[in-house]
Design an enzyme around this catalytic site. Structure first.
Site, PDB file in Angstrom:
ATOM      1  CE1 TYR A   1      -0.142   8.248   9.884  1.00 20.76           C
ATOM      2  CE2 TYR A   1       0.604   6.312   8.802  1.00 20.76           C
ATOM      3  CZ  TYR A   1       0.553   7.634   8.994  1.00 20.76           C
ATOM      4  OH  TYR A   1       1.158   8.407   8.052  1.00 20.76           O
TER       5      TYR A   1
ATOM      6  CB  ALA B   1       5.880   1.841  -2.475  1.00 20.07           C
TER       7      ALA B   1
ATOM      8  N   PRO C   1       0.811  -1.180   0.079  1.00 18.82           N
ATOM      9  CG  PRO C   1      -0.702  -1.397   1.571  1.00 18.82           C
ATOM     10  CD  PRO C   1       0.620  -2.008   1.207  1.00 18.82           C
TER      11      PRO C   1
ATOM     12  CB  CYS D   1       6.788   9.135  -5.484  1.00 21.75           C
ATOM     13  SG  CYS D   1       7.997   8.258  -4.419  1.00 21.75           S
TER      14      CYS D   1
ATOM     15  CG  HIS E   1       4.603   4.025   8.309  1.00 26.06           C
ATOM     16  ND1 HIS E   1       4.018   3.157   7.296  1.00 26.06           N
ATOM     17  CD2 HIS E   1       5.887   4.041   8.207  1.00 26.06           C
ATOM     18  CE1 HIS E   1       4.798   2.989   6.493  1.00 26.06           C
ATOM     19  NE2 HIS E   1       6.029   3.317   7.022  1.00 26.06           N
TER      20      HIS E   1
END
Lengths: 693, 693
Positions: free
Chosen positions: B173, B322, B27, B352, B171
């Site tokens: 979260y 990614a 993702p 990106c 990460h």
């Protein structure tokens, strides 16, 4: 209506159209653009309903090389965009107002993040607003192409129903980039002399007028240089006022309405901290003298008397408004009906611009319904009658959230709302914030609510009474709302440092919280460190207050600039200049991790040890919800049931310390949704979706 | 296929599903979310078409209190959202890959700008990521509610066709906020011991597994503490690796696929400046040893040999990607077909992520088609045959724009494309940029194009030949593309200062442009000021180069931090630590306005005079297009017509100096649209629109 205000309700002819009165909502961002057409339409329609005779949508880029992404603008790149915006025109017309669309090109300020188009500008200079590349110097083909796009967009906007079409020439965008010798370095017919620098603008006005001048009023927005003398305020470089006035005279035949802005955006949308109401007036007056056409200018006008006086003085023909029209869409109707003390006055805190600068849709500290007209179906003046309005309600705490909740419950018809406040005054943290230097107008948040609360028959405010859990249980309320606010922690806990700071104890004479400082506690010597791990108004406010008393103040902050949040309210440069003049020194990039009598220690941005000698420190580090009362009550469901309390809720900073606007939003929302199945949880709101088919 | 790579094409069973091979697009954000469902679907489908066996959509917030606005995330708040995302699942399936959805909650990191919901977190601590308020400490009701939302979203995602459902735990979260004692200060059953801190995550995994475990593979993303030793790199505070591995073992029965990330985001998505390929490998290996289930980890892998070796070593079961999957969606097929030198290798420059951090949709410096699959209908490997491919084309300049334009024209079947470069090497500004310290991998931009150019039969590259206008007219080309790039100005013109700086003359021994510094010019003494009004990689690169040679280097910059743009590529802290260790000092908030032999003068952030003694200055102030050739040619249409030149275009920095990615995009676009009516102007691109009905 007061006869003195009748002049505000005179119709004004602009080109082929007639505004029904002198209230004019100038173009301003909403974050809805053409991408969220129904949300946009509802947001603008409410202003027409509230009596604004002219209502404009925001800046409408005419081509993909003026792509504002990431912010959402009212792109009008094709007919489908125009149709989407047409929903707003129709919604504005439904209330008898004229609809305006501000056709726009950002030139070198265009982010072009979505289109990835090259920026264009009169000359190849770096934008001061946008990192990420220089602009292409426009060639003759670009000039002709953008003028064609402007005309195409004007035609499509007219067909979509707009009455007023702008050629946006202000705020440092493309037209101004041509006008200013600072950004126009061309040697062809579009650069050099004033007439040459004005050529692109004049040609575009001419072409747009030819295309739609018979159907629509042609407006243009211009920027005057400005020079308020406010330290830190930028003027708009390069175009002298006398030159701009010459241009006004040159273009006067092409224009039906002059929309006047002054200086840079932080000056034009100056906050109440640094600018009085109507500060643009002298500049508008000079434009008035240079033109035969109507003039509109903003000025954060909130006073009907001043509005009428400004019209009578001849400075302007229309009262332009962005912020006040957000704060109270119904201002014109309230004036017309003589309900002057119902006007929700703009605080001039620029929360609306903070929302825009952080790429969010519009919001307002005074008006929680702003932007929520379509999303949540909220109307600023109409409140659905509550189910069971006779249920007794107890709101504990009369800060921003508690006051707002009580007002909305009262307007929904609740008959027995008690707001019980422990302090002798209502207002919560605003009680002391409004007394910090330059923050006086923030007190309007209290003032408007105090008037409403006094007037609502179902609401009673009790001050000076601190309720314990047992008192709440005994109160006889069926619904209890805890709005007990927050306090600044005195233990030095700060972002990234969850443990208390050694030596940080506000019981000591040399350690202060902001509340203590505002309440009069002073350190034992003249050298004070204000430690700012917060980044908004509190630390600079306390620093300025102490400096004015003669303390040697230095602000120490982990941020790279003092008060970075103030940049997003357009106040940063002024605030920093202000404090510099007040003799406050600033240490950036520095984290304090320990306090002792006589010194503070920490580390710099490279984690090297750092220390300073001082007599005291004010810790603006982190807030904490004052939620002990809620926690105690919520922890005993049997007691609640036995007391007949069917609903126990928590709002505002007692839930989580946030900006004042969010506390008010919170209180408003709970009151609107108090009949929902789970009022504690916000109901889903409407989102406009992309077509899947 | 090389037999050594066959292991990469083995199927891998994950729970009830089977991945067709070991290539797995983890993702990652795209900026399309569920708001732009067709753009999203096309962006993901191309990876499945290119051979990735598993393709995931980005983070999918499960409730409005995890609202990422302003960035666009794959919100799955209701069934309509799930249907929008289902377009991606279907598009991925069409190419035989499995589709994954990363159900997510940001906790205290949620901006909630659109929903205006209160943030929630295990404890009321300020997010280090989001200004604007503290979180509500989650109560039992919040915990149960979010678990219900996770299950609801999982069910809707499964119904919409997704094969792999995530419980995102990495990460920093929400899940990580519970796991870390740094952010979890709870005293109830969800805080304290490791088992308690893991409870919310375990319960959510259990509930999701019960709901969809029969139909879908359950994946979870975890973060290991990380400790690369790179100066300035943050590790993830609070969770020790050994503890995380205990949690892995505890949860192993609930999980079908472990997705391993390492450290903070700047560490996990480490750039090539500071991290080698595969730097996360040791941590992944430790997870591999703690679990019986498949493991995927990223590592900016670009080498098929290394990928195969990492699989064989047992460190991971799947090659997670990614950035490389953005740079080359067809990497797996190119490996399968033995076309290894066709692989467009990721430069590791994080363009990106720069796009994401600036709230834009995905982009890639190497792959101009990334994100344009639906918008412009661009396919990374398929090129529409050109109309009139025998028209001779002359491209002047072989920098990024010229190289890319030539490659795409060659792939479109043009038979006589000449790229004429004045310098002895191709590459443009990358020739010297790739030689700055730590920037070597940026050279991949040249390398891939050099291989393509050598291989395309219709393209010829001529170096060491500088063309004048007369040479171009005589060349015999029908289409001429000017790609002559840009140069750093030596005159000190900088943002906000359009006039040359007194004393700034790169003909003097003590005044240097960056190009001069890279070409070997050195100041006459040891003390050098590098003046950075640009804010990205050039000034730090030159400073580091000079410091390494023994110069006493100080960077002076008007910015508040050194190289603010590097924060948006996740490199800022590392870059600043790197330069600090190299002995480079930095003066922030300082504008230089004059240069003399032996000193520079200017002003500080309060406009107070400032000066410094130095032996020389490198001016990293502003670039200028090298467009004299274009201007001369464009100014003589008769001569163009007489020479048979039907089209004259300008691309890249010759049009406007920008980031390298935009120059490449420019060259690519022109080549794709060379048959359009006006190729100089980008064709309209498709935008997904809100329903009007």
């Amino acid at each position: 209506m007061d006869a003195r205000h009748a002049i505000l309700f005179e119709p004004v002819r602009i080109g082929p159209k007639t505004l029904p009165n002198r209230f004019y909502q100038v173009p301003h961002a909403s974050g809805f653009g053409s991408a969220r057409p129904k949300t946009q339409a509802a947001f603008r329609a409410i202003k027409a309903e509230g009596g604004w005779g002219g209502v404009c949508v925001e800046y409408a880029p005419v081509s993909p090389d003026s792509d504002e992404t990431p912010p959402i603008a009212a792109d009008i790149w094709d007919e489908r965009d125009a149709r989407a915006l047409g929903l707003s025109a129709a919604a504005i017309h439904a209330h008898g107002a004229l609809a305006g669309l501000e056709l726009y090109h950002g030139g070198s300020s265009s982010p072009n993040g979505g289109s990835r188009a090259v920026r264009v500008a009169p000359s190849q200079l770096t934008s001061e607003r946008q990192w990420g590349g220089l602009a292409k110097e426009m060639d003759a083909g670009d000039i002709a192409r953008l003028q064609r796009e402007w005309v195409r967009a004007a035609r499509q906007a007219a067909d979509a129903g707009f009455d007023i079409i702008y050629v946006y020439g202000a705020h440092g965008y493309l037209m101004t980039q041509f006008l200013s010798p600072h950004t126009n370095r061309r040697t062809d017919g579009y650069g050099g002399s004033l007439a040459n620098r004005g050529r692109f603008w004049m040609e575009t006005l001419t072409a747009v007028r030819e295309a739609v001048g018979g159907d629509c009023a042609i407006a243009t927005r211009i920027a005057l240089h400005g020079d308020s003398g406010v330290p830190g305020a930028e003027t708009l470089p390069g175009i002298h006022t006398d030159d701009m006035l010459k241009l006004v005279t040159m273009a006067d035949d092409l224009v039906d309405l002059w929309d006047v802005t002054v200086g840079s955006w932080p000056e034009d949308s100056g906050t109440s901290r640094y600018y009085p109401e109507g500060h643009q007036r002298p500049w508008a007056h000079r434009v008035r003298e240079a033109t035969a056409k109507p003039v509109v200018a903003v000025g954060r006008y909130t006073s009907p008397d001043l509005m009428a006086e400004v019209i009578r003085s001849g400075a302007v023909d229309l009262i332009g408004s962005a912020r006040q029209a957000i704060a109270d869409p119904f201002l014109p109707r309230k004036i017309a009906e003589g309900r002057l003390d119902e006007i929700r006055e703009c605080t001039g805190s620029n929360l609306c611009i903070f929302r825009e600068e952080t790429f969010n849709h519009v919001g307002c500290v005074q008006n929680a319904t702003a932007g929520e007209e379509y999303r949540r179906g909220w109307h600023p003046e109409i409140f659905a009658p509550a189910a069971g309005p006779d249920r007794p309600v107890l709101i504990v705490g009369a800060g921003p959230a508690g006051m707002e909740c009580a007002v909305v419950l009262g307007k929904r018809g609740f008959t027995a709302v008690h707001v019980v406040e422990a302090e002798p005054e209502i207002g919560g943290k605003l009680r002391w914030a409004r007394r910090l230097p330059t923050l006086g107008d923030w007190g309007r948040i209290i003032d408007w609510r105090a008037i409403q609360l006094a007037r609502l028959p179902g609401v009673q405010v009790i001050t000076g009474r601190r309720l314990a859990a047992a008192d709440v249980l005994d109160y006889g309320a069926e619904l209890v709302v805890i709005a007990t606010g927050s306090e600044w922690r005195g233990d030095g806990v700060q972002p990234g440092h969850p443990d208390p700071m050694p030596g940080a104890d506000p019981g000591l004479p040399h350690v202060l919280t902001p509340e203590q400082a505002c309440a009069g506690k002073r350190p034992p010597g003249p050298r004070v460190v204000v430690y700012d791990a917060d980044g908004y108004y509190v630390a600079p406010g306390v620093a300025e207050m102490l400096a004015a008393e003669g303390f040697e103040v230095s602000v120490v902050t982990p941020f790279s600039v003092l008060s970075p949040v103030s940049d997003q309210t357009l106040e940063g440069d002024m605030l920093r200049a202000h404090l510099h003049r007040a003799g406050v020194s600033v240490h950036h990039g520095t984290t304090i991790t320990g306090v002792s009598p006589g010194s503070v220690t920490g580390h710099d941005r490279h984690d090297e040890p750092w220390s300073a000698v001082c007599d005291g420190i004010v810790l603006v580090t982190q807030q904490a919800s004052q939620d002990a009362l809620y926690t105690e009550l919520a922890g005993d469901p049997e007691a609640l049931a036995a007391a007949g309390i069917a609903g126990l809720y928590r709002i505002g900073d007692a839930l989580a310390p946030r900006m004042i606007s969010e506390a008010i939003f919170d209180g408003h929302r709970l009151a609107r949704e108090i009949d929902a199945e789970d009022p504690a949880q916000p109901a889903p709101y409407r989102r406009e979706r992309a077509e899947l088919g």
